[in-house]
Design a protein around this motif. Structure first.
Motif, PDB file in Angstrom:
ATOM      1  N   LEU A   1       8.758  22.043   2.288  1.00  0.00           N
ATOM      2  CA  LEU A   1       7.847  20.921   2.504  1.00  0.00           C
ATOM      3  C   LEU A   1       8.511  19.634   2.022  1.00  0.00           C
ATOM      4  O   LEU A   1       9.207  19.630   1.007  1.00  0.00           O
ATOM      5  N   SER A   2       8.267  18.564   2.771  1.00  0.00           N
ATOM      6  CA  SER A   2       8.789  17.254   2.398  1.00  0.00           C
ATOM      7  C   SER A   2       7.632  16.283   2.219  1.00  0.00           C
ATOM      8  O   SER A   2       6.614  16.388   2.904  1.00  0.00           O
ATOM      9  N   CYS A   3       7.822  15.342   1.323  1.00  0.00           N
ATOM     10  CA  CYS A   3       6.824  14.301   1.082  1.00  0.00           C
ATOM     11  C   CYS A   3       7.555  12.966   1.036  1.00  0.00           C
ATOM     12  O   CYS A   3       8.343  12.725   0.118  1.00  0.00           O
ATOM     13  N   ALA A   4       7.304  12.136   2.026  1.00  0.00           N
ATOM     14  CA  ALA A   4       7.932  10.823   2.084  1.00  0.00           C
ATOM     15  C   ALA A   4       6.972   9.793   1.492  1.00  0.00           C
ATOM     16  O   ALA A   4       5.834   9.667   1.954  1.00  0.00           O
ATOM     17  N   VAL A   5       7.437   9.082   0.485  1.00  0.00           N
ATOM     18  CA  VAL A   5       6.631   8.069  -0.191  1.00  0.00           C
ATOM     19  C   VAL A   5       7.073   6.688   0.291  1.00  0.00           C
ATOM     20  O   VAL A   5       8.251   6.347   0.171  1.00  0.00           O
ATOM     21  N   SER A   6       6.150   5.929   0.821  1.00  0.00           N
ATOM     22  CA  SER A   6       6.480   4.585   1.285  1.00  0.00           C
ATOM     23  C   SER A   6       5.535   3.568   0.654  1.00  0.00           C
ATOM     24  O   SER A   6       4.488   3.923   0.126  1.00  0.00           O
ATOM     25  N   GLY A   7       5.930   2.311   0.721  1.00  0.00           N
ATOM     26  CA  GLY A   7       5.123   1.263   0.139  1.00  0.00           C
ATOM     27  C   GLY A   7       5.631   0.886  -1.240  1.00  0.00           C
ATOM     28  O   GLY A   7       6.520   1.510  -1.794  1.00  0.00           O
ATOM     29  N   SER A   8       5.011  -0.127  -1.784  1.00  0.00           N
ATOM     30  CA  SER A   8       5.439  -0.671  -3.069  1.00  0.00           C
ATOM     31  C   SER A   8       4.715   0.023  -4.207  1.00  0.00           C
ATOM     32  O   SER A   8       3.496   0.021  -4.268  1.00  0.00           O
ATOM     33  N   ILE A   9       5.482   0.616  -5.101  1.00  0.00           N
ATOM     34  CA  ILE A   9       4.904   1.248  -6.284  1.00  0.00           C
ATOM     35  C   ILE A   9       5.755   0.860  -7.478  1.00  0.00           C
ATOM     36  O   ILE A   9       6.982   0.975  -7.435  1.00  0.00           O
ATOM     37  N   PHE A  10       5.102   0.390  -8.526  1.00  0.00           N
ATOM     38  CA  PHE A  10       5.825  -0.160  -9.672  1.00  0.00           C
ATOM     39  C   PHE A  10       6.491   0.936 -10.493  1.00  0.00           C
ATOM     40  O   PHE A  10       7.653   0.834 -10.861  1.00  0.00           O
ATOM     41  N   SER A  11       5.760   1.992 -10.762  1.00  0.00           N
ATOM     42  CA  SER A  11       6.332   3.084 -11.548  1.00  0.00           C
ATOM     43  C   SER A  11       5.667   4.407 -11.173  1.00  0.00           C
ATOM     44  O   SER A  11       4.493   4.444 -10.853  1.00  0.00           O
ATOM     45  N   ILE A  12       6.464   5.458 -11.219  1.00  0.00           N
ATOM     46  CA  ILE A  12       5.986   6.806 -10.930  1.00  0.00           C
ATOM     47  C   ILE A  12       6.134   7.650 -12.188  1.00  0.00           C
ATOM     48  O   ILE A  12       7.209   7.703 -12.777  1.00  0.00           O
ATOM     49  N   TYR A  13       5.052   8.278 -12.601  1.00  0.00           N
ATOM     50  CA  TYR A  13       5.092   9.128 -13.775  1.00  0.00           C
ATOM     51  C   TYR A  13       5.379  10.581 -13.429  1.00  0.00           C
ATOM     52  O   TYR A  13       6.077  11.282 -14.154  1.00  0.00           O
ATOM     53  N   ALA A  14       4.827  11.020 -12.323  1.00  0.00           N
ATOM     54  CA  ALA A  14       5.036  12.406 -11.915  1.00  0.00           C
ATOM     55  C   ALA A  14       4.728  12.553 -10.438  1.00  0.00           C
ATOM     56  O   ALA A  14       3.956  11.787  -9.863  1.00  0.00           O
TER      57      ALA A  14
ATOM     58  N   GLN B   1       0.850  -1.186   0.000  1.00  0.00           N
ATOM     59  CA  GLN B   1       0.000   0.000   0.000  1.00  0.00           C
ATOM     60  C   GLN B   1       0.893   1.246   0.000  1.00  0.00           C
ATOM     61  O   GLN B   1       1.805   1.352   0.797  1.00  0.00           O
ATOM     62  N   VAL B   2       0.604   2.141  -0.893  1.00  0.00           N
ATOM     63  CA  VAL B   2       1.412   3.350  -1.023  1.00  0.00           C
ATOM     64  C   VAL B   2       0.905   4.406  -0.050  1.00  0.00           C
ATOM     65  O   VAL B   2      -0.297   4.650   0.044  1.00  0.00           O
TER      66      VAL B   2
END
Length: 120
Positions: A20-33, A1-2
């Protein structure tokens, strides 16, 4: 879960700066933007800036020259905000456009938002 978690908001005087910071966690296959949006009271949510995986950046006119979006290590994204104005006051949201798996559809993931208040 992202999951996306923003931080760095707060109260600042006009002309001040915040990052500002944004921490992305979890499994994600691909990020476009990755983008930063904001929503002021009584207004619609608007895109402030985004950056593609290829590194192309886009900004709304009102923040050009003052805000900088960037990507850090370990899936952390940043929005550097300088020369802040009262009209920048809003809740700021991090957004990731991507796919959880190779076969899943493109989805927009959102953080919970962080308040930025510019006031003397």
């Amino acid at each position: 879960q992202v999951q996306l978690v923003e931080s760095g908001g707060g109260l600042v005087q006009p002309g001040g700066s915040l990052r500002l910071s944004c921490a992305v966690s979890g499994s994600i296959f691909s990020i476009y933007a990755v983008g930063w949006y904001r929503q002021a009271p009584g207004k619609e949510r608007e895109l402030v800036a985004n950056i593609t995986e290829g590194g192309r950046t886009n900004y709304i006119d009102s923040v050009k020259g003052r805000f900088t979006i960037s990507r850090g290590a370990k899936n952390t994204k940043y929005l550097e905000m300088n020369d802040l104005k009262p009209e920048d006051t809003a809740v700021y949201y991090c957004n990731v456009e991507g796919k959880a798996t190779m076969t899943s559809p493109v989805y927009f993931y959102w953080g919970q938002g962080t308040q930025v208040t510019v006031s003397s």
